[in-house]
Design an enzyme around this catalytic site. Sequence first.
Site, short mmCIF file in Angstrom:
data_model
loop_
_atom_site.label_atom_id
_atom_site.label_comp_id
_atom_site.label_asym_id
_atom_site.label_seq_id
_atom_site.Cartn_x
_atom_site.Cartn_y
_atom_site.Cartn_z
N ASN A 1 0.86 -1.18 0.00
CA ASN A 1 0.00 0.00 0.00
C ASN A 1 0.90 1.23 0.00
O ASN A 1 1.50 1.56 1.02
CB ASN A 1 -0.90 -0.03 1.25
CG ASN A 1 -1.75 1.23 1.38
OD1 ASN A 1 -1.78 2.06 0.47
ND2 ASN A 1 -2.42 1.36 2.51
N TRP A 2 0.98 1.87 -1.16
CA TRP A 2 1.92 2.99 -1.29
C TRP A 2 1.38 4.28 -0.69
O TRP A 2 2.08 5.30 -0.65
CB TRP A 2 2.27 3.20 -2.77
CG TRP A 2 3.03 2.06 -3.39
CD1 TRP A 2 3.44 0.91 -2.76
CD2 TRP A 2 3.48 1.95 -4.74
NE1 TRP A 2 4.11 0.10 -3.64
CE2 TRP A 2 4.15 0.71 -4.86
CE3 TRP A 2 3.38 2.76 -5.87
CZ2 TRP A 2 4.72 0.28 -6.07
CZ3 TRP A 2 3.93 2.34 -7.07
CH2 TRP A 2 4.60 1.11 -7.17
N LYS A 3 0.12 4.28 -0.29
CA LYS A 3 -0.51 5.46 0.33
C LYS A 3 -0.28 6.70 -0.55
O LYS A 3 -0.18 6.57 -1.77
CB LYS A 3 -0.01 5.63 1.77
CG LYS A 3 -0.21 4.35 2.59
CD LYS A 3 -0.04 4.53 4.07
CE LYS A 3 -0.30 3.20 4.78
NZ LYS A 3 -0.21 3.30 6.24
N HIS B 1 -9.61 1.24 4.88
CA HIS B 1 -8.34 1.39 5.60
C HIS B 1 -8.57 2.31 6.80
O HIS B 1 -9.37 3.25 6.73
CB HIS B 1 -7.27 1.98 4.66
CG HIS B 1 -5.90 1.90 5.25
ND1 HIS B 1 -5.46 2.80 6.20
CD2 HIS B 1 -4.89 1.03 5.05
CE1 HIS B 1 -4.22 2.47 6.56
NE2 HIS B 1 -3.85 1.40 5.88
N GLU C 1 -6.95 4.67 7.93
CA GLU C 1 -6.73 6.09 7.64
C GLU C 1 -7.97 6.71 7.01
O GLU C 1 -8.30 7.86 7.25
CB GLU C 1 -5.48 6.25 6.77
CG GLU C 1 -4.22 6.01 7.59
CD GLU C 1 -3.04 5.44 6.83
OE1 GLU C 1 -3.03 5.49 5.58
OE2 GLU C 1 -2.12 4.92 7.49
N GLU D 1 -5.37 -4.88 10.60
CA GLU D 1 -4.34 -3.87 10.80
C GLU D 1 -4.59 -3.13 12.11
O GLU D 1 -5.41 -2.18 12.14
CB GLU D 1 -4.34 -2.86 9.64
CG GLU D 1 -3.98 -3.45 8.29
CD GLU D 1 -3.38 -2.40 7.37
OE1 GLU D 1 -2.32 -2.66 6.81
OE2 GLU D 1 -3.97 -1.32 7.22
N GLY E 1 2.73 2.13 10.88
CA GLY E 1 3.71 3.20 10.76
C GLY E 1 4.47 3.50 12.04
O GLY E 1 5.14 4.53 12.13
N SER F 1 3.55 -2.36 10.36
CA SER F 1 4.99 -2.48 10.59
C SER F 1 5.54 -3.85 10.21
O SER F 1 6.40 -4.41 10.91
CB SER F 1 5.33 -2.12 12.05
OG SER F 1 4.99 -0.77 12.31
N GLY G 1 2.88 -1.15 4.35
CA GLY G 1 2.94 0.27 4.03
C GLY G 1 4.36 0.70 3.74
O GLY G 1 4.89 0.49 2.66
N GLY G 2 5.01 1.29 4.74
CA GLY G 2 6.33 1.90 4.56
C GLY G 2 7.35 1.04 3.81
O GLY G 2 8.02 1.52 2.89
#
Length: 270
Positions: free
Chosen positions: A24-26, A113, A115, A185, A191, A231, A252-253
């Site tokens: 997920n590149w956000k 998600h 977010e 999640e 993150g 993470s 993610g990251g």
Amino acid sequence: MRPAGETDSTDGVVPTRRLLVSGNWKMHLTHLQAITLVQGLAMHLGARDERVEVGIHPAFTSLRAVQVFLEGDDIPLVLGAQNVSSEHEGAFTGEVSTSMLAALGVRYVIVGHSERRRLFGETDEIVNEKIHAVQAAGMTPICCVGDSLEDHERGATDDVVVGQVTAALQEVAADAVAGMVIAYEPLWAIGTGHSAAPGDAEAVCATIRGAVAGLFDERVSQSLRVQYGGSVEPENAAAFFAQPDVDGALVGGASLDAARFAAIVAAGSK
Ligand code: 13P
């Protein structure tokens, strides 16, 4: 990896669930930067491994460029989106429809998600509508659920997550649920560099599967894939993939770095 064709006492042969590792590149990367990352992934990922499916979820603005690049070079990455409208078409300024995504070869759409729930007011009802819309367009939802730190600390994780799953799957056909993906999640792990312990992630993923068995049946729950996200790194991925009810990761990251994302994928091939 789990061995293929395990049996259980209720339904005979349990379908082998293929691991799904999704990046997920956000809200990162222009379309040019996205192409550079895909080039890097093509280099680092190595040979196809049928046991692991790998998806990437660029921003809307990068989808077309990435689609053309993947198809042109026959790169075995599946295209995904990060969000979609539940509306089919019309006067909805700024929204993107399921048919627009399907026309770009998008196969997976992240829905709900945390977010989006937290920052953009997505309710369980909206998440449910989006799941219906994604499936009606022939794509697969990755429905995110998760507990806040407060939920976690007061021991409410299972109740919160089962409530979100139950609401998300309202009126969804059993076969559609069998083919979909739920991502657990925990908000406190996203993150932060502090993932859930693999055993704790397994317990919640098993709870999700149990809830789906109760809402539908054992066959549906054994076919559904449940990812863990929060993470996930090259250093901890194998421990998550070793869990029987964890069918992959939503990353993610670490998915923004080709070598690190490829190392997570490789952990699923062992
Ligand atoms: P991180 O891997 O950066 O913790 O993000 C997880 C996530 O939100 C994926 O959807």
